[in-house]
Design an enzyme around this catalytic site. Structure first.
Site: not given
Ligand code: AMP
Length: 286
Positions: A28, A33-34, A144, A146, A182, A184
């Site tokens: 979430g 990116g998501h 991602g 990332k 991100s 964060r």
């Molecule tokens: P998270 O919510 O941080 O667990 O991320 C969920 C998915 O989104 C994971 O596969 C991450 O690698 C991807 N993700 C997060 N940030 C980025 C970004 N800047 N570019 C591409 N994918 C991303």
């Protein structure tokens, strides 16, 4: 778009969907990116699901589980216009009910880098993703670049445990100044946000050297470190040049290298990476 919060409901809705299914697992606090993963899944699959779950099992005891940003209504508002079919937003108790004791450990590839700094992190990630793959039964799951080690861990798990899903890896989406998006980044104050550009500047300096013919990992690491050291607000946890699949340290990078780093800017810990392949420009989106 339908949102399910428990497993039987999700399975019932999913069972009624025909055609290729794409899953995008997230925690979430969605950003571009998501959303790039969701758009890719939409383009490649007949039906698309997104999970939104801040997975307690992947946070260490002194990490940011409790202050991790959560805003389900905002997230649903971003997903609806993209044409997502199914959202799964379970509670921790739904994912880890009383008595839960089955964990997925992906051994070697989980040990270094983020796994070295965050003991148990990838056990939590692999377990949650394994559960989501079992619950959604997707044809493709989108991740991602990332989170490069996460990709390596999940690829290994999907292969080793014969999950019938294809792992699709999408390029890192960046802010115009290069900072990888991100959830964060929201913790950064304006000065820290400015200083955080050092991650991409450092990786870019090494990429330029690689493209100019540098093939020694030690030299690429030194170039990266020099840029990081010049930023007083940044402190590197690690700078690594490793094999993109096994994550093992390498010295000669002729066949390609994953250059990755974790950096603390103030109290915020950020990660980034570039996959450098000879003859191929690095892909990331601005
Ligand atoms: P998270 O919510 O941080 O667990 O991320 C969920 C998915 O989104 C994971 O596969 C991450 O690698 C991807 N993700 C997060 N940030 C980025 C970004 N800047 N570019 C591409 N994918 C991303």
């Amino acid at each position: 778009m339908i949102t399910a919060v428990n497993v039987p409901e999700l399975r019932r809705l999913r069972a009624g969907m025909r055609g290729d299914f794409g899953l995008v697992p997230t925690m979430g606090a969605l950003h571009e990116g998501h959303l790039s993963l969701v758009r890719r899944a939409r383009a490649e699959c007949d039906r698309t699901g997104v999970s939104i779950f801040v997975n307690p099992a992947q946070f260490g005891p002194n990490e940011d589980l409790h202050r991790y940003p959560r805003d389900l209504d905002r997230d649903l508002g971003l997903l609806e216009p993209l044409g997502v079919d199914l959202v799964f937003a379970p509670s921790p108790e739904t994912m880890y009910p009383a008595g839960f004791q089955s964990w997925v450990t992906v051994e070697e590839v989980s040990k270094g880098l983020e796994g070295g700094m965050r003991p148990g992190h990838f056990r939590g990630v692999a377990t949650a993703v394994a559960k989501l793959l079992n619950i959604f039964a997707p044809d493709r799951a989108y991740f991602g670049q990332k989170d490069a080690q996460q990709v390596a861990v999940i690829r290994r798990m999907v292969n080793d445990l014969n999950f019938p899903a294809e792992v699709v890896v999408c390029p890192t989406v960046r802010a115009p100044d290069g900072l990888a998006l991100s959830s964060r980044n929201a913790y950064l104050n304006p000065d820290e946000r400015q200083a955080a550009t050092v991650l991409y500047r450092a990786l870019s300096a090494a990429r330029d050297a690689f493209e100019a013919g540098e093939r020694k990992a030690s030299a690429l690491r030194a170039i990266t470190r020099a840029v990081l050291d010049a930023e007083p607000m940044a402190r590197a946890d690690y700078v690594s040049a490793s094999d993109p699949d096994t994550l093992a340290d390498i010295e000669g990078v002729g066949a390609g290298v994953l250059l990755s780093l974790a950096v603390r800017v103030g109290h915020v810990r950020l990660i980034d990476n570039l996959l450098l392949l000879p003859g191929k420009p690095n892909v990331s989106c601005h």
